[in-house]
Scaffold this motif. Sequence first.
Motif, PDB file in Angstrom:
ATOM      1  N   LEU A  87       0.798  -1.219   0.000  1.00  0.00           N
ATOM      2  CA  LEU A  87       0.000   0.000   0.000  1.00  0.00           C
ATOM      3  C   LEU A  87       0.836   1.277   0.000  1.00  0.00           C
ATOM      4  O   LEU A  87       0.286   2.378   0.005  1.00  0.00           O
ATOM      5  CB  LEU A  87      -0.966  -0.010   1.185  1.00  0.00           C
ATOM      6  N   LEU A  88       2.156   1.122  -0.044  1.00  0.00           N
ATOM      7  CA  LEU A  88       3.043   2.276  -0.212  1.00  0.00           C
ATOM      8  C   LEU A  88       3.652   2.313  -1.607  1.00  0.00           C
ATOM      9  O   LEU A  88       4.515   3.142  -1.883  1.00  0.00           O
ATOM     10  CB  LEU A  88       4.140   2.265   0.851  1.00  0.00           C
ATOM     11  N   ASP A  89       3.187   1.430  -2.486  1.00  0.00           N
ATOM     12  CA  ASP A  89       3.617   1.405  -3.875  1.00  0.00           C
ATOM     13  C   ASP A  89       2.549   2.123  -4.699  1.00  0.00           C
ATOM     14  O   ASP A  89       1.466   1.586  -4.930  1.00  0.00           O
ATOM     15  CB  ASP A  89       3.782  -0.039  -4.333  1.00  0.00           C
ATOM     16  N   GLU A  90       2.849   3.343  -5.119  1.00  0.00           N
ATOM     17  CA  GLU A  90       1.850   4.178  -5.798  1.00  0.00           C
ATOM     18  C   GLU A  90       1.254   3.486  -7.021  1.00  0.00           C
ATOM     19  O   GLU A  90       0.030   3.513  -7.226  1.00  0.00           O
ATOM     20  CB  GLU A  90       2.486   5.506  -6.211  1.00  0.00           C
ATOM     21  N   VAL A  91       2.094   2.865  -7.820  1.00  0.00           N
ATOM     22  CA  VAL A  91       1.606   2.224  -9.045  1.00  0.00           C
ATOM     23  C   VAL A  91       0.719   1.031  -8.716  1.00  0.00           C
ATOM     24  O   VAL A  91      -0.357   0.850  -9.304  1.00  0.00           O
ATOM     25  CB  VAL A  91       2.796   1.789  -9.927  1.00  0.00           C
ATOM     26  N   ALA A  92       1.147   0.223  -7.749  1.00  0.00           N
ATOM     27  CA  ALA A  92       0.374  -0.963  -7.374  1.00  0.00           C
ATOM     28  C   ALA A  92      -0.974  -0.582  -6.782  1.00  0.00           C
ATOM     29  O   ALA A  92      -1.997  -1.217  -7.069  1.00  0.00           O
ATOM     30  CB  ALA A  92       1.164  -1.815  -6.388  1.00  0.00           C
ATOM     31  N   VAL A  93      -0.988   0.451  -5.948  1.00  0.00           N
ATOM     32  CA  VAL A  93      -2.250   0.895  -5.336  1.00  0.00           C
ATOM     33  C   VAL A  93      -3.203   1.419  -6.406  1.00  0.00           C
ATOM     34  O   VAL A  93      -4.396   1.094  -6.416  1.00  0.00           O
ATOM     35  CB  VAL A  93      -1.984   1.977  -4.265  1.00  0.00           C
ATOM     36  N   GLY A  94      -2.674   2.223  -7.324  1.00  0.00           N
ATOM     37  CA  GLY A  94      -3.509   2.742  -8.401  1.00  0.00           C
ATOM     38  C   GLY A  94      -4.109   1.631  -9.240  1.00  0.00           C
ATOM     39  O   GLY A  94      -5.300   1.655  -9.583  1.00  0.00           O
ATOM     40  N   ALA A 109      -7.342   1.017   7.455  1.00  0.00           N
ATOM     41  CA  ALA A 109      -6.868   0.498   8.736  1.00  0.00           C
ATOM     42  C   ALA A 109      -5.393   0.116   8.714  1.00  0.00           C
ATOM     43  O   ALA A 109      -4.791  -0.070   9.779  1.00  0.00           O
ATOM     44  CB  ALA A 109      -7.707  -0.717   9.156  1.00  0.00           C
ATOM     45  N   ALA A 110      -4.802  -0.017   7.539  1.00  0.00           N
ATOM     46  CA  ALA A 110      -3.390  -0.389   7.467  1.00  0.00           C
ATOM     47  C   ALA A 110      -2.513   0.744   8.002  1.00  0.00           C
ATOM     48  O   ALA A 110      -2.756   1.916   7.722  1.00  0.00           O
ATOM     49  CB  ALA A 110      -3.007  -0.699   6.018  1.00  0.00           C
ATOM     50  N   ALA A 111      -1.494   0.382   8.778  1.00  0.00           N
ATOM     51  CA  ALA A 111      -0.601   1.396   9.348  1.00  0.00           C
ATOM     52  C   ALA A 111       0.683   0.726   9.832  1.00  0.00           C
ATOM     53  O   ALA A 111       0.714  -0.480  10.112  1.00  0.00           O
ATOM     54  CB  ALA A 111      -1.267   2.132  10.504  1.00  0.00           C
ATOM     55  N   PHE A 112       1.720   1.546   9.927  1.00  0.00           N
ATOM     56  CA  PHE A 112       3.004   1.076  10.448  1.00  0.00           C
ATOM     57  C   PHE A 112       3.671   2.232  11.170  1.00  0.00           C
ATOM     58  O   PHE A 112       3.630   3.370  10.699  1.00  0.00           O
ATOM     59  CB  PHE A 112       3.916   0.595   9.313  1.00  0.00           C
ATOM     60  N   GLY A 114       4.072   5.238   6.738  1.00  0.00           N
ATOM     61  CA  GLY A 114       3.218   4.147   7.188  1.00  0.00           C
ATOM     62  C   GLY A 114       1.938   4.597   7.860  1.00  0.00           C
ATOM     63  O   GLY A 114       1.054   3.768   8.118  1.00  0.00           O
ATOM     64  N   GLU A 115       1.824   5.897   8.174  1.00  0.00           N
ATOM     65  CA  GLU A 115       0.591   6.385   8.798  1.00  0.00           C
ATOM     66  C   GLU A 115      -0.104   7.473   7.988  1.00  0.00           C
ATOM     67  O   GLU A 115      -1.323   7.644   8.123  1.00  0.00           O
ATOM     68  CB  GLU A 115       0.888   6.889  10.221  1.00  0.00           C
ATOM     69  N   LEU A 116       0.635   8.162   7.131  1.00  0.00           N
ATOM     70  CA  LEU A 116       0.040   9.217   6.302  1.00  0.00           C
ATOM     71  C   LEU A 116      -0.023   8.839   4.821  1.00  0.00           C
ATOM     72  O   LEU A 116      -1.096   8.862   4.215  1.00  0.00           O
ATOM     73  CB  LEU A 116       0.835  10.518   6.453  1.00  0.00           C
ATOM     74  N   VAL A 137      -2.548   6.206   3.837  1.00  0.00           N
ATOM     75  CA  VAL A 137      -3.944   6.657   3.767  1.00  0.00           C
ATOM     76  C   VAL A 137      -4.163   7.491   2.510  1.00  0.00           C
ATOM     77  O   VAL A 137      -5.157   7.326   1.801  1.00  0.00           O
ATOM     78  CB  VAL A 137      -4.309   7.470   5.032  1.00  0.00           C
ATOM     79  N   PHE A 138      -3.221   8.381   2.230  1.00  0.00           N
ATOM     80  CA  PHE A 138      -3.335   9.241   1.049  1.00  0.00           C
ATOM     81  C   PHE A 138      -3.416   8.429  -0.241  1.00  0.00           C
ATOM     82  O   PHE A 138      -4.295   8.654  -1.086  1.00  0.00           O
ATOM     83  CB  PHE A 138      -2.144  10.195   0.982  1.00  0.00           C
TER      84      PHE A 138
END
Length: 237
Positions: free
Chosen positions: A48-55, A74-77, A97-99, A102-103
Amino acid sequence: MGDRLKGKLAVVTGAANGIGEGCARLFAAEGATVIGVDRSGADESCDLLDEVAVGALFERIGAEHGRIDILVNAAAFAVFEWIEKMRYADWKATLAGELDIVFLATRAAWPWLKASGRASVINFASANARHALEGSPALAHCAGKGGVLAMTRQLAMEGAPHGIRANSIAPGFILTAATRDHLASDPAIEAQILAKNMIQRLGEPEDIGWCALWLASDEARYVTGADIAVDAGATAW
């Protein structure tokens, strides 16, 4: 159990464990079609921190279903460390991992939330978004959750013309696999937590899930930009 979310499509990040898992389970029991997202162990595996994968993930979900009615971030680190010892890399990792987490999910889901016309975004702040946590090296975590709180209010404003509500929940101490390990490492922690709680027990993921369920449902149709403490009264005195 019921049909409070009947016909709604919900995407829950961090769904493989803890609060995310509790929300996903309750939502499904109340009639929602739930797509759980996590690094592994969920319906969809995604960094969820991979912009391309999330898109790509949200484009696929949206194309298949035509809309997203509920997004639960709910995901966070987080890394917990005192300022004198915190490495810059850990500070940046916590804010990501927290901002960022979510964005990226919310931005990718936004067109499909707009397509719903009656969508709900649920984020997770914390008591740490408003208060220092006595005895805890939570500097980066406080900054991250403060950012989530501010972000959620802005999302509520931007989403209102499109029928998108955005709210946050501020959980107290919740028993999860990670926090159980934390308790086991220091038996004094539980007594410290209960000393602050009005309700003398530790929270469980379902305690947060019930609040999220209400925010996700049409019962909360007049609620946006709110932050709800679900913390056994710990921050009320």
